[in-house]
Each structure stands twice: as structure tokens, then as C-alpha cells.
Design a protein around this motif. Structure first.
Motif, mmCIF file in Angstrom:
data_model
loop_
_atom_site.group_PDB
_atom_site.id
_atom_site.type_symbol
_atom_site.label_atom_id
_atom_site.label_comp_id
_atom_site.label_asym_id
_atom_site.label_seq_id
_atom_site.Cartn_x
_atom_site.Cartn_y
_atom_site.Cartn_z
ATOM 1 N N LEU A 72 -18.610 41.162 -9.215
ATOM 2 C CA LEU A 72 -17.334 41.327 -8.530
ATOM 3 C C LEU A 72 -17.575 41.063 -7.052
ATOM 4 O O LEU A 72 -18.467 41.662 -6.448
ATOM 5 N N ASN A 73 -16.798 40.153 -6.513
ATOM 6 C CA ASN A 73 -16.907 39.830 -5.094
ATOM 7 C C ASN A 73 -18.329 39.394 -4.727
ATOM 8 O O ASN A 73 -18.830 39.732 -3.661
ATOM 9 N N GLY A 74 -18.976 38.702 -5.640
ATOM 10 C CA GLY A 74 -20.319 38.218 -5.357
ATOM 11 C C GLY A 74 -21.417 39.229 -5.600
ATOM 12 O O GLY A 74 -22.598 38.899 -5.539
ATOM 13 N N LYS A 75 -21.022 40.470 -5.884
ATOM 14 C CA LYS A 75 -22.031 41.507 -6.121
ATOM 15 C C LYS A 75 -22.397 41.521 -7.604
ATOM 16 O O LYS A 75 -21.526 41.608 -8.463
ATOM 17 N N GLN A 76 -23.703 41.397 -7.888
ATOM 18 C CA GLN A 76 -24.161 41.359 -9.278
ATOM 19 C C GLN A 76 -24.258 42.769 -9.842
ATOM 20 O O GLN A 76 -24.812 43.663 -9.224
ATOM 21 N N LEU A 77 -23.709 42.956 -11.053
ATOM 22 C CA LEU A 77 -23.762 44.264 -11.705
ATOM 23 C C LEU A 77 -24.632 44.164 -12.950
ATOM 24 O O LEU A 77 -24.608 43.158 -13.652
ATOM 25 N N GLU A 78 -25.410 45.206 -13.218
ATOM 26 C CA GLU A 78 -26.231 45.229 -14.433
ATOM 27 C C GLU A 78 -25.354 45.449 -15.657
ATOM 28 O O GLU A 78 -25.601 44.934 -16.732
ATOM 29 N N SER A 79 -24.317 46.273 -15.472
ATOM 30 C CA SER A 79 -23.406 46.557 -16.582
ATOM 31 C C SER A 79 -22.024 46.886 -16.033
ATOM 32 O O SER A 79 -21.871 47.146 -14.843
ATOM 33 N N ALA A 80 -21.055 46.862 -16.916
ATOM 34 C CA ALA A 80 -19.702 47.243 -16.523
ATOM 35 C C ALA A 80 -19.040 47.927 -17.705
ATOM 36 O O ALA A 80 -19.363 47.635 -18.861
ATOM 37 N N PHE A 81 -18.154 48.876 -17.418
ATOM 38 C CA PHE A 81 -17.596 49.677 -18.508
ATOM 39 C C PHE A 81 -16.077 49.760 -18.418
ATOM 40 O O PHE A 81 -15.470 49.198 -17.502
ATOM 41 N N VAL A 82 -15.520 50.441 -19.376
ATOM 42 C CA VAL A 82 -14.066 50.473 -19.578
ATOM 43 C C VAL A 82 -13.291 50.777 -18.291
ATOM 44 O O VAL A 82 -13.678 51.644 -17.516
ATOM 45 N N LEU A 83 -12.257 49.995 -18.051
ATOM 46 C CA LEU A 83 -11.324 50.029 -16.922
ATOM 47 C C LEU A 83 -11.834 49.306 -15.673
ATOM 48 O O LEU A 83 -11.122 49.192 -14.688
ATOM 49 N N GLN A 84 -13.059 48.784 -15.727
ATOM 50 C CA GLN A 84 -13.560 48.037 -14.565
ATOM 51 C C GLN A 84 -13.044 46.598 -14.576
ATOM 52 O O GLN A 84 -13.098 45.929 -15.607
ATOM 53 N N SER A 85 -12.536 46.150 -13.437
ATOM 54 C CA SER A 85 -12.153 44.745 -13.291
ATOM 55 C C SER A 85 -13.362 43.975 -12.791
ATOM 56 O O SER A 85 -13.914 44.310 -11.744
ATOM 57 N N VAL A 86 -13.787 42.983 -13.555
ATOM 58 C CA VAL A 86 -14.976 42.216 -13.185
ATOM 59 C C VAL A 86 -14.779 40.737 -13.472
ATOM 60 O O VAL A 86 -13.702 40.294 -13.883
ATOM 61 N N ASN A 87 -15.851 40.016 -13.283
ATOM 62 C CA ASN A 87 -15.927 38.594 -13.470
ATOM 63 C C ASN A 87 -17.152 38.359 -14.333
ATOM 64 O O ASN A 87 -18.237 38.766 -13.954
ATOM 65 N N ILE A 88 -17.005 37.739 -15.501
ATOM 66 C CA ILE A 88 -18.161 37.537 -16.381
ATOM 67 C C ILE A 88 -18.454 36.045 -16.480
ATOM 68 O O ILE A 88 -17.540 35.234 -16.642
ATOM 69 N N THR A 89 -19.745 35.687 -16.341
ATOM 70 C CA THR A 89 -20.119 34.294 -16.621
ATOM 71 C C THR A 89 -21.000 34.287 -17.869
ATOM 72 O O THR A 89 -21.700 35.254 -18.154
ATOM 73 N N LEU A 90 -20.931 33.187 -18.628
ATOM 74 C CA LEU A 90 -21.654 33.086 -19.896
ATOM 75 C C LEU A 90 -22.717 31.992 -19.798
ATOM 76 O O LEU A 90 -22.624 31.100 -18.954
ATOM 77 N N THR A 91 -23.712 32.079 -20.676
ATOM 78 C CA THR A 91 -24.802 31.094 -20.608
ATOM 79 C C THR A 91 -24.375 29.731 -21.148
ATOM 80 O O THR A 91 -24.943 28.713 -20.783
#
Lengths: 300, 433
Positions: free
Chosen positions: B291-310
């Protein structure tokens, strides 16, 4: 392990969801930018929502011509820093075209007139959604506002006929000529906004911090002394250390005496404050339903 | 440390406390006669969420109406028509905070004609607060409110027995109402219910403990609201990510970047997770969560994020990313409970738009199975007229498969709305069975 967001994170996440939903559901949205703290926070969240892409819609500023110079400077700097497009439309042009008539008298304000300029701009650019920084805790008519607020082709709001809004599902379907007002910060309070500004370290206009200013004291309200306010005999001109809790036009934004010069101190002040932030706003004091009436006409 | 520095450091503590608060959403059901507005006014007043200018305004209004006491109910009546008629028309949202939690109240009117408003308020609530007049006990209206709370799967229910001052703070009255409610609620699926004897007008057991009811040793209303555990209210087991928006920067720096934006609707996703994209059923791996360029190890319910796939796969809005070993249902024929929200009745065989998560499809109503008599909680299979405020079980067929979980398992992936194709109005609230 149990995961639960903290409340500021949950509010931010909700706002990001709403803003992305606007980008997905509408063809030509705009973000209404006033240079006040709510629209600054809204724009900050919008940038986070789309990073690394740019915000996929322009900002729209309705300039009443009675803005604080600090607000305009802040706006121009922010646009330069972030590379955003900001469309500016002026109430003065609306008046010059004969579409609006300047109010007369000591308490004259362009607050009501800006609705006409706003609706004209929405029509000019064919915007189908306009995001505003309105919050439900601000005022009692706003407490019943939806996230997605439907407007007819006259831009009007019918408080008795709003679409029910359930779960996190937002119905942005509309006919030609109709548009939506969307309020991504609906669930935030003044305190949440400042806490967020603090934790995200967002730069704010200098008007929010203490400074010395020449003021007109009228009926207990402190207004900035400026050429736009005709003086009454009973007006008192004084100089004090003040700051502004909300930023609107110079003609109707009341100042508060305050020594707060950091965000921390502002938060402290908000925490112990015993009047609402709109308590000093002339535009709300006109009647008990002043906000409701303006909103029906298509106000922000 | 000087006085100023001390205050500042206390403030920082307070701030970090404030930033670390949980958010609890609750809905209130009951009519003006039950003292609902007074109770909310009391909560706002005693938690100091009411400001002086608001107070002055309602003092003035109370005087104008010739009322002796400060009418706390006036605080919550927002629109002109409501003040004039002394009623609440629509859902109003209120905010207050204590040092422990921040609260959002969805204040909904209680009369039968406002079922749709209660459903609206209930749809996002962690807690339902139901008011009962101590003099009247459990009445039809209480049944209705409790049924809606259970239908909408509000995780916690608090039954406030109000106006205890008018029954001499008598414990027997309270115990009898508790018993009545337990008897009735056997028909419903309510997992967590608490009872509190209160007087909203005088504030007994609302914020402060009442000295008039020494027989009541449990928590006050505010401490209950502060302490109810809510971290399991969302679906924390089933990893669900409805794709909301595709992020393609089209800049030199992020030339091939393709991010899937959305808000996690259940469970947890981790970087490196093996996932499945639906409806195409393609396997891939999570490359990054950010999110906003910040890398997250994990994300959980209700979090708005951005996911990239391999892998480079064709994914669009309305698709869902899930985990391989835990898949939702995919079907075009769907059974659901619906609450009707519009004056124009439901048309059997009629076509509607469906909004479900981030997906828009069309549907046809294939069957009306039964209508619910919500006062007696009885199914009526004869009556097929589903009008405003009615609740029914129906079957629909959608133009494309929906990817869903039963509403009882996940309130986000299990809910949908029906939209009238002509007026674009939201006409039905659906809970998938």
C-alpha cells in the motif's frame, strides 16, 4: 493470531475503498478541493489508494474570490509537488455572467453563490461524481448523508428519498445528466482527521497554526479583517494571536484565540474544546436548518 | 520536566492510546417512546461528545417547545421535518469515543414502517442495542428487532431494559423480561446476548453505575460497549480478495506494473501464498502485498491493499482471489433472504441488477419461497406479495455466476443488493443462504 485493524487504519481503509469504488464505477469523477483539512486528507488518501499510479481524476476548486491567500498558496504548492491537475472555477465569473447576484449588507457572503459555480463546473466538464470532504459529525443534516449521494439533473438532494446503503455495497447507477456526490470521509470526526494528519505527517496550511492577525470582532465572532467585509459601527478592530479551526471564506470563517503552533497542540486543543468546529461559522448560523437547505440546492 | 513538557508527553501517550483504539459500530433499535433518542443523547452527553453550542441549541429548542427538562432526544433529530414532527425518518450516524474505543452509532427509527432503516443500520454493526420499556416488557416490536438482528447476523446483542425508574427499580420486572426474551429467542440464532437494567433519562447504569439497583452487579452499558470482544466479528478464516480496481501506472518507472486493488473480505493473505483466481480458476502466487509503496508481509480482513501476482493473468474487476485449499461457492442459481426496501413490490419473474462485492450482474426472480411474518417469526408460504419492509426467502438466477459464501459465514461475500433497472434505486437487500 487474531488480526484487527486499529480505528484510524479502519477509517483509512474504508475511505480508500470508497475512492477506488468511485474510480471504478464512474466515468468522469472529480475531487472537490477547498484547501481545508478535510479535502487535504481526502487527496492524501486518494494518492495512497492508487500508488504507484497517479490519481485517476482531477481536482476541482471552486474559488469564491474571498479565499485566504494562504489557502491559494498552499493549493498551488501542493499541485506543484504532486503533479496533480487542479481545475479552478471562479464565483466572480458566475457573477460577471449574470448567473448569480452578489449578496448585499454587512453579513454578505459568497457561500451560497458557490453552489451555482459548482453545478456549472459539473455540467461543463460532464463530471458524474464529485467527491467532497464532508463528514457526518460536522452538522446534523450531514449526519444523514450517504457515502454515495444521488443528485438529480438539477444537482438537488432529496433527504427523504435517499437510496438505502447496506454493507459495503455502493449503488452508483444513474441516468444521463444526474450525478453523485461522494463523501469518503463520512465516518471521520474532527479528532480523527487531526490524529491522521499527525500520524501521516501531512503538511498543513499555516492558517491552522497560531499567528497574529488583525480581526473584526462582531457579535462575539472573530473574523479576519479584509476588504470583503464591510465594517459596521459596532465592529471592533483588534489584533490577537489566533488560528482557524475550519477554513472557508474570509467572510464567514471565525478564528479562535489559540497559542497552538504544532499538530500535537492542536490535538490537545480539540480534545478539550467545548464548542464544535463549525460553532464559529456564520454560514451555519443563518438558521437551524441552514445546512440542510443549502445541501438540498446542491451545496458541497 | 517542566509543566509544558510533562503535558506534552502525557498527550503523546494519550495520542498513541487514541491511535490504538478499536472501532465498534452499533445500531440502536427502538422507538422514541422507548427512550432511544434519550439514551443516545445520554451516551453522547455523558461521554462529553456534545459541545456547548449544540447544547445551547437544544436548550433553546426545548424551551421553545415548552419542555421543562433538557430534551436529549433533540440532539439526534437532524432534518427539519423530523424536528417538526418529533420523529426520526432516516438512519443517522453519531460518533463518540471513550479512552478505550471509538464508536459509530447507526441510529435507526423503530416503527414497523422503518424495517428497511433498521436493516440498513444493522448491516455494518458489531452490536445491536435493543430497547425495551420496563413497563411493557417484551412486545411485538422487540421480536421484530431481535429477528432482524439475528437475520443480519449482528454478532452481539444488548437488551436494554429502560425506564427502570418507572417500575421502582424492581429486580423482578427485569428478571421477568429476561425470561420472556430467552423464551422467544429460542426461535432465533443469537449467540451472544446481554441484559442491562437502565434509566436513560437519569443515566442509571448507562455510564455510571446505578445506586438504585444494588441487585445488578454486572457492567454498565458503556463498559459493556468498551469491552465486548469484537476481533472475531469478521470472517477471519476464509481468505477472500474481491478485485476492485486494476492499477496500471503506465509510467517508465513502473512499466510492467499491474496491481490488483481491493479490500480483503475475509481471512489473511501472505506474500508467497499459492492462490486461485476465480472465476477463471487459474493458479498463481502472491508476489507482493503493498500500500502506497510500502511492502507488507501479510494483510487481513478489512485492509485495503494492492496485490501483485507472479504470473501475468487476465484479471478484471469482479474477479476474486482466494486460497487453493479454501474455495467459495460459484453458482448462478442462488437462494437468499431478502428485505424489500422499496414501495414498488418485488415482481416474481422480474429482472433486476445485482451488485455483489465488486461485481455487477443481472438476475431474474425465479421463485418466492415464503414470506416471513416478522412479528411472530412464522413462515407464510401462501402470501407472495413482497412489499416495502417485507422479508422473504427467494430464489434468483444470475446472468453470470456469483462467487460467494453463505451470509452466515461471511457478511461481505454473502451479501448483495437488488437494483431496479428502470429507476436505478436500491430495492432489495439480500443475504445468501
Amino acid at each position: 493470531m487474531i488480526h484487527k485493524l486499529k480505528h484510524i487504519e479502519e477509517l483509512e481503509s474504508e475511505s480508500i475503498y470508497i475512492i477506488r469504488e468511485v474510480a471504478a464505477q464512474f466515468e468522469k469523477p472529480a475531487l472537490l478541493f477547498s484547501g481545508g483539512k478535510d479535502s487535504i486528507v481526502m487527496y492524501h488518501i486518494a494518492r495512497k489508494a492508487f500508488f504507484p499510479a497517479k490519481v485517476p481524476f482531477p481536482l476541482l476548486h471552486i474559488d469564491t474570490g474571498h479565499n485566504f491567500i494562504e489557502t491559494l498558496d498552499y493549493r498551488d504548492n501542493l499541485m506543484k509537488q504532486t503533479g496533480a491537475t487542479c481545475i479552478v472555477r471562479c464565483v466572480q465569473d458566475t457573477i460577471d455572467k449574470g448567473k448569480a447576484v452578489e449578496e448585499k449588507g454587512y453579513n454578505a457572503s459568497r457561500n451560497v453563490l458557490q453552489t451555482i459555480t459548482l453545478l456549472d463546473a459539473i455540467e461543463e466538464f460532464k463530471f458524474d461524481a464529485a467527491m467532497g470532504g464532508g463528514r457526518r459529525d460536522e452538522e446534523k443534516a450531514r449526519a444523514k448523508e450517504r457515502f454515495f449521494s444521488h443528485r438529480d439533473d438539477f444537482g438537488q438532494w432529496d433527504p427523504k428519498n435517499q437510496r438505502p446503503e447496506l454493507w459495503n455495497i455502493f449503488n452508483g447507477k444513474k441516468r444521463m445528466g444526474e450525478h453523485f456526490r461522494v463523501f469518503p470521509l463520512s465516518n471521520w470526526t474532527e479528532m480523527d482527521i487531526w490524529q491522521y494528519i499527525y500520524s501521516e505527517n501531512i503538511e498543513m496550511p499555516s492558517l491552522y497554526f497560531t499567528h497574529e492577525r488583525e480581526l473584526i470582532k462582531r457579535d462575539g465572532v472573530l473574523l479576519a479583517n479584509c476588504p470583503y467585509i464591510p465594517l459596521k459601527e459596532s465592529d471592533e478592530i483588534i489584533t490577537k494571536k489566533i488560528r482557524f479551526r475550519t477554513i472557508g471564506d474570509m467572510t464567514c470563517t471565525g478564528a479562535v484565540e489559540s497559542p497552538a503552533y504544532t499538530i500535537e497542540e492542536i490535538i490537545k486543543e480539540v480534545a478539550i474544546s467545548r464548542v464544535t468546529e463549525r460553532g464559529g461559522r456564520w454560514d451555519d448560523k443563518r438558521s437551524d436548518a441552514a445546512m440542510e437547505d443549502r445541501k438540498k440546492e446542491g451545496y458541497f | 520536566m517542566n509543566e509544558d513538557a510533562k503535558m506534552n508527553s502525557e498527550l503523546i501517550d494519550k495520542q498513541s492510546g487514541y491511535l490504538n483504539m478499536e472501532l465498534l459500530r452499533f445500531t440502536t433499535a427502538g422507538s422514541v417512546d422507548d427512550g432511544k433518542s434519550t439514551l443516545i443523547g445520554r451516551l453522547l452527553y455523558d461521554s462529553k461528545a456534545i459541545f456547548e453550542d449544540q447544547l445551547e441549541a437544544i436548550e433553546e429548542a426545548s424551551n421553545r417547545r415548552g419542555e421543562e427538562h433538557l430534551n436529549l432526544a433533540l440532539l439526534t433529530d437532524g432534518l427539519r421535518a423530523e424536528r417538526e414532527q418529533g420523529i426520526t425518518i432516516d438512519v443517522a450516524y453519531r460518533y463518540f469515543a471513550t479512552p478505550k474505543r471509538k464508536f459509530i452509532i447507526a441510529d435507526t427509527p423503530g416503527h414497523i414502517q422503518y424495517t428497511r432503516n433498521m436493516v440498513t443500520g444493522a448491516s455494518t454493526a458489531n452490536v445491536a442495542l435493543i430497547l425495551v420499556d420496563a413497563r411493557l416488557g417484551v412486545i411485538e416490536q422487540t421480536h421484530r428487532h431481535a429477528y432482524i438482528a439475528s437475520l443480519l447476523r449482528i454478532p452481539h446483542l444488548i437488551l436494554c431494559v429502560n425506564k427502570m425508574d418507572l417500575v421502582d427499580f424492581n429486580q423482578d420486572v427485569f428478571e421477568k423480561i429476561k425470561f420472556q426474551f430467552h423464551e422467544f429467542s429460542k426461535k432465533l440464532e443469537i449467540s451472544d446476548v446481554c441484559f442491562i437494567p437502565i434509566s436513560a433519562k437519569n443515566g442509571d447504569n448507562v455510564v455510571g453505575k446505578s445506586n438504585k439497583m444494588p441487585w445488578y452487579n454486572d457492567e454498565t452499558l458503556i463498559s459493556l460497549l468498551e469491552n465486548i470482544p469484537i476481533e472475531k466479528d469478521e470472517d477471519i478464516n476464509d481468505a477472500r480478495f474481491p478485485v476492485q480496481y486494476i492499477i496500471r501506472p503506465q509510467s517508465d518507472e513502473y512499466h510492467d506494473y499491474r496491481g490488483y486493488a481491493g479490500r480483503i473480505a475475509g481471512g489473511v493473505f501472505k506474500k508467497g501464498d499459492n492462490v486461485l483466481v476465480l472465476p477463471s480458476v487459474i493458479k498463481t502466487t502472491i508476489n507482493s502485498i503493498e500500500l502506497n509503496g510500502k511492502q507488507l508481509e501479510s494483510a487481513f480482513v478489512l485492509q485495503s491493499v494492492n496485490i501483485t501476482l507472479t504470473d501475468d493473468i487476465d484479471i478484471s474487476r469482479g474477479d476474486m482471489i482466494v486460497k487453493e485449499n479454501n474455495q467459495p461457492q460459484m453458482n448462478q442459481n442462488i437462494e437468499l433472504m431478502v428485505c424489500w426496501l422499496n414501495e414498488k413490490p418485488l415482481i416474481s419473474g422480474g429482472k433486476y441488477w445485482v451488485k455483489h462485492n465488486t461485481k455487477d450482474v443481472r438476475c431474474v426472480i425465479t421463485d418466492i419461497v415464503f414470506k416471513m411474518d416478522i412479528n411472530n417469526i412464522e413462515k407464510n408460504i401462501e402470501d407472495k406479495h413482497i412489499g416495502l419492509n417485507d422479508i422473504a426467502k427467494i430464489k434468483i438466477k444470475t446472468s453470470k455466476p456469483l462467487i460467494f459464501d453463505p451470509y452466515t459465514r461471511n457478511r461481505i461475500t454473502g451479501s448483495l443488493i437488488l437494483i431496479d433497472e428502470n429507476t436505478n434505486e436500491t430495492v432489495g437487500a439480500g443475504m445468501i443462504l
